[in-house]
Design a protein around this motif. Structure first.
Motif, mmCIF file in Angstrom:
data_model
loop_
_atom_site.group_PDB
_atom_site.id
_atom_site.type_symbol
_atom_site.label_atom_id
_atom_site.label_comp_id
_atom_site.label_asym_id
_atom_site.label_seq_id
_atom_site.Cartn_x
_atom_site.Cartn_y
_atom_site.Cartn_z
ATOM 1 N N PRO A 126 -71.521 22.846 8.249
ATOM 2 C CA PRO A 126 -72.554 22.376 7.343
ATOM 3 C C PRO A 126 -72.840 23.338 6.197
ATOM 4 C CG PRO A 126 -73.206 22.018 9.616
ATOM 5 C CD PRO A 126 -71.961 22.844 9.648
ATOM 6 N N ALA A 127 -72.763 24.643 6.465
ATOM 7 C CA ALA A 127 -73.094 25.605 5.415
ATOM 8 C C ALA A 127 -72.109 25.520 4.255
ATOM 9 C CB ALA A 127 -73.095 27.016 5.999
ATOM 10 N N LEU A 128 -70.840 25.185 4.585
ATOM 11 C CA LEU A 128 -69.822 25.105 3.543
ATOM 12 C C LEU A 128 -69.760 23.715 2.920
ATOM 13 C CD1 LEU A 128 -67.023 27.118 5.350
ATOM 14 C CD2 LEU A 128 -68.449 27.893 3.448
ATOM 15 N N ALA A 129 -70.131 22.677 3.701
ATOM 16 C CA ALA A 129 -69.989 21.308 3.214
ATOM 17 C C ALA A 129 -71.203 20.839 2.425
ATOM 18 C CB ALA A 129 -69.747 20.367 4.394
ATOM 19 N N GLN A 130 -72.342 21.504 2.579
ATOM 20 C CA GLN A 130 -73.542 21.068 1.878
ATOM 21 C C GLN A 130 -73.322 21.060 0.376
ATOM 22 O OE1 GLN A 130 -77.085 23.124 2.891
ATOM 23 N NE2 GLN A 130 -77.245 22.222 4.917
ATOM 24 N N GLY A 131 -73.837 20.032 -0.258
ATOM 25 C CA GLY A 131 -73.770 19.977 -1.705
ATOM 26 C C GLY A 131 -72.433 19.531 -2.235
ATOM 27 N N ALA A 132 -71.631 18.908 -1.377
ATOM 28 C CA ALA A 132 -70.327 18.436 -1.832
ATOM 29 C C ALA A 132 -70.503 17.417 -2.948
ATOM 30 C CB ALA A 132 -69.569 17.810 -0.657
ATOM 31 N N LYS A 133 -69.657 17.508 -3.953
ATOM 32 C CA LYS A 133 -69.698 16.558 -5.060
ATOM 33 C C LYS A 133 -68.541 15.577 -4.913
ATOM 34 C CE LYS A 133 -73.104 18.638 -7.304
ATOM 35 N NZ LYS A 133 -73.417 19.717 -6.378
ATOM 36 N N ALA A 134 -68.835 14.304 -4.945
ATOM 37 C CA ALA A 134 -67.790 13.288 -4.871
ATOM 38 C C ALA A 134 -67.423 12.852 -6.283
ATOM 39 C CB ALA A 134 -68.268 12.093 -4.055
ATOM 40 N N THR A 135 -66.137 12.685 -6.520
ATOM 41 C CA THR A 135 -65.692 12.395 -7.879
ATOM 42 C C THR A 135 -65.361 10.926 -8.101
ATOM 43 O OG1 THR A 135 -63.418 12.948 -7.240
ATOM 44 C CG2 THR A 135 -64.764 14.704 -8.186
ATOM 45 N N SER A 136 -65.323 10.129 -7.035
ATOM 46 C CA SER A 136 -65.021 8.708 -7.188
ATOM 47 C C SER A 136 -65.744 7.929 -6.110
ATOM 48 C CB SER A 136 -63.516 8.461 -7.076
ATOM 49 O OG SER A 136 -63.073 8.761 -5.760
ATOM 50 N N PRO A 137 -66.040 6.646 -6.348
ATOM 51 C CA PRO A 137 -66.731 5.842 -5.330
ATOM 52 C C PRO A 137 -66.035 5.806 -3.977
ATOM 53 C CG PRO A 137 -66.812 4.742 -7.456
ATOM 54 C CD PRO A 137 -65.899 5.932 -7.628
ATOM 55 N N PRO A 138 -64.685 5.662 -3.897
ATOM 56 C CA PRO A 138 -64.046 5.655 -2.569
ATOM 57 C C PRO A 138 -64.248 6.971 -1.819
ATOM 58 C CG PRO A 138 -62.576 4.725 -4.210
ATOM 59 C CD PRO A 138 -63.730 5.330 -4.959
ATOM 60 N N TRP A 157 -74.834 16.852 2.779
ATOM 61 C CA TRP A 157 -75.228 15.870 1.768
ATOM 62 C C TRP A 157 -74.154 15.749 0.711
ATOM 63 C CZ3 TRP A 157 -76.454 18.056 -3.196
ATOM 64 C CH2 TRP A 157 -76.624 19.449 -3.205
ATOM 65 N N VAL A 158 -74.203 14.642 -0.020
ATOM 66 C CA VAL A 158 -73.256 14.375 -1.095
ATOM 67 C C VAL A 158 -74.042 13.931 -2.312
ATOM 68 C CG1 VAL A 158 -71.251 13.020 -1.820
ATOM 69 C CG2 VAL A 158 -71.528 13.620 0.586
ATOM 70 N N TRP A 159 -73.667 14.429 -3.471
ATOM 71 C CA TRP A 159 -74.364 14.091 -4.714
ATOM 72 C C TRP A 159 -73.316 13.707 -5.760
ATOM 73 C CZ3 TRP A 159 -79.427 13.378 -5.261
ATOM 74 C CH2 TRP A 159 -79.934 13.213 -6.551
ATOM 75 N N ALA A 160 -73.347 12.459 -6.227
ATOM 76 C CA ALA A 160 -72.335 11.962 -7.167
ATOM 77 C C ALA A 160 -73.000 11.164 -8.283
ATOM 78 C CB ALA A 160 -71.326 11.096 -6.417
ATOM 79 N N PRO A 161 -73.775 11.815 -9.157
ATOM 80 C CA PRO A 161 -74.543 11.095 -10.180
ATOM 81 C C PRO A 161 -73.688 10.366 -11.197
ATOM 82 C CG PRO A 161 -74.587 13.458 -10.595
ATOM 83 C CD PRO A 161 -73.958 13.274 -9.250
ATOM 84 N N ASP A 162 -72.445 10.792 -11.403
ATOM 85 C CA ASP A 162 -71.600 10.153 -12.404
ATOM 86 C C ASP A 162 -71.133 8.762 -11.981
ATOM 87 O OD1 ASP A 162 -71.874 12.344 -13.999
ATOM 88 O OD2 ASP A 162 -69.983 13.275 -13.397
ATOM 89 N N VAL A 163 -71.288 8.430 -10.703
ATOM 90 C CA VAL A 163 -70.909 7.093 -10.240
ATOM 91 C C VAL A 163 -71.750 6.036 -10.954
ATOM 92 C CG1 VAL A 163 -70.836 5.563 -8.223
ATOM 93 C CG2 VAL A 163 -70.098 7.939 -8.016
ATOM 94 N N SER A 164 -73.011 6.357 -11.224
ATOM 95 C CA SER A 164 -73.904 5.472 -11.983
ATOM 96 C C SER A 164 -74.827 6.370 -12.798
ATOM 97 C CB SER A 164 -74.713 4.577 -11.031
ATOM 98 O OG SER A 164 -75.541 3.689 -11.750
ATOM 99 N N PRO A 165 -74.464 6.674 -14.041
ATOM 100 C CA PRO A 165 -75.161 7.714 -14.816
ATOM 101 C C PRO A 165 -76.588 7.377 -15.236
ATOM 102 C CG PRO A 165 -72.968 7.272 -15.706
ATOM 103 C CD PRO A 165 -73.282 6.179 -14.744
ATOM 104 N N SER A 166 -76.948 6.095 -15.291
ATOM 105 C CA SER A 166 -78.279 5.743 -15.793
ATOM 106 C C SER A 166 -78.812 4.518 -15.075
ATOM 107 C CB SER A 166 -78.222 5.487 -17.303
ATOM 108 O OG SER A 166 -77.383 4.384 -17.582
ATOM 109 N N GLY A 167 -80.108 4.265 -15.279
ATOM 110 C CA GLY A 167 -80.740 3.100 -14.682
ATOM 111 C C GLY A 167 -81.857 3.501 -13.732
#
Length: 336
Positions: free
Chosen positions: A24-36, A50-60
């Motif tokens: 968990p210490a190394l995997a926390q904050g992983a960024k996903a680059t694509s929806p799949p 946790w995973v954070w991928a804001p570019d999947v939907s940039p606004s709204g």
């Protein structure tokens, strides 16, 4: 021999990757680059990850969904998942309430006035009696005093993309691991921290409409299949309640949100856990035809709909109690 060395090297690389993902210490904050990739990571989150991928939907418009049964939280923007995290909700005797909430207050350096001035970093208040989202312990099971604990880094990221009035849906049951609850989904306290007396419809009353109680703010609508009721909340305050015919035998919950597509408002599904395949799909007319409402109530609600409006369709209760079969007078089917 050269081929064997390559195989050993590949096996070592796979082993190292697996080790990183399981820590968990190394995997926390992983960024996903694509929806799949994002979807795959959500399914394998361990406590604290946790995973954070804001570019999947940039606004709204942003919405947060907390699944107490699975102890996970998901962030949607414009109806699309952009983040997911493990959480720790309230333990026995301090259960996190289910409901449709709005963010009432934000304080990045908040300290508890109830529990010995304990730090609650990146606090986002959901109720005035003390329930909030904030960074906290994540042992892999419910252990808070009612708040929803988030990983520190995730809490910081979430704090940056939300604003007051953002809808937060909390559903499920942490103890029995069911998706619905017999507890009312309505927040039990008002803006002053006082208990709310929610009177059910009575005496042949078809609907109640009091928009003056909350003249502005984000709109949330609860469709309770169990109670055959529709509740309209604005800025977290109930402004409308109506009888309804909800012809839907699906035991699960669904969230629908209004977004702008090609400049036009559209109702689309939010992909909840167990219904990920629905994400981003437009609501078709057959689904809408399952709901019938009194015409005057429907017209009043329709007049105030706007992008960001959230509809929760659920088997959980909204405080009206068991009902016999009812007839909705002068009913209308909502239009897409």
């Amino acid at each position: 021999m050269r081929g064997l060395n390559r195989a050993v090297l590949l096996a070592s690389s796979v082993g190292l990757f697996a080790s990183l993902c399981s820590n968990p210490a190394l995997a926390q904050g992983a960024k996903a680059t694509s929806p799949p990739e994002f979807a795959r990571r959500i399914e394998h989150l361990k406590p604290g990850e946790w995973v954070w991928a804001p570019d999947v939907s940039p606004s709204g418009p942003v919405m947060v969904y907390v699944d107490l049964s699975r102890q996970i939280g998901i962030v949607y923007r414009n109806g699309v998942r952009i983040a997911a995290t493990t959480v720790s909700s309230g333990k026995a005797g301090h259960a996190t309430p289910t409901g449709v909430f709005t963010i009432l207050q934000k304080d990045a350096k908040h300290r508890s006035s109830t529990y010995n001035n304990a730090p609650m970093p990146y606090q986002q208040r959901l109720t005035w009696d003390g329930v909030a989202l904030h960074a906290g312990g994540l042992p892999g099971y419910p252990e808070s005093h009612g708040c929803v604990h988030l990983p520190y880094g995730f809490a910081k990221e979430l704090f940056a993309v939300t604003k007051l009035g953002v809808t937060v849906v909390v559903a499920g049951d942490a103890e029995t691991h069911v998706r619905t609850s017999n507890n009312s989904l309505l927040v039990p306290f008002d803006g002053q921290g006082k208990p709310v007396d929610r009177a059910p419809l009575s005496g042949g009353e078809q609907y109640r409409w009091r928009p003056q109680l909350a003249p502005s703010g984000p709109l949330s609508i609860i469709v309770s299949k169990l109670d055959q009721r529709v509740i309209v909340l604005r800025n977290g305050v109930e402004i409308g309640r109506s009888v309804a015919e909800v012809n839907d035998d699906d035991p699960g919950s669904h969230v629908i949100t209004m977004v702008l597509r090609e400049g036009k408002p559209r109702w689309i599904y939010v992909g909840l856990p167990g219904h990920a395949e629905e994400e981003g799909r437009e609501v078709d007319e057959a689904v809408i035809n399952r709901l019938r409402l009194p015409r005057p109530f429907y017209e009043k609600v329709r007049a105030i709909l706007a992008p960001g409006t959230t509809i929760l369709v659920t088997n959980s209760r909204v405080g009206d109690g068991p009902l016999e079969h009812l007839t909705v007078i002068d009913a209308v089917k909502p239009v897409p």
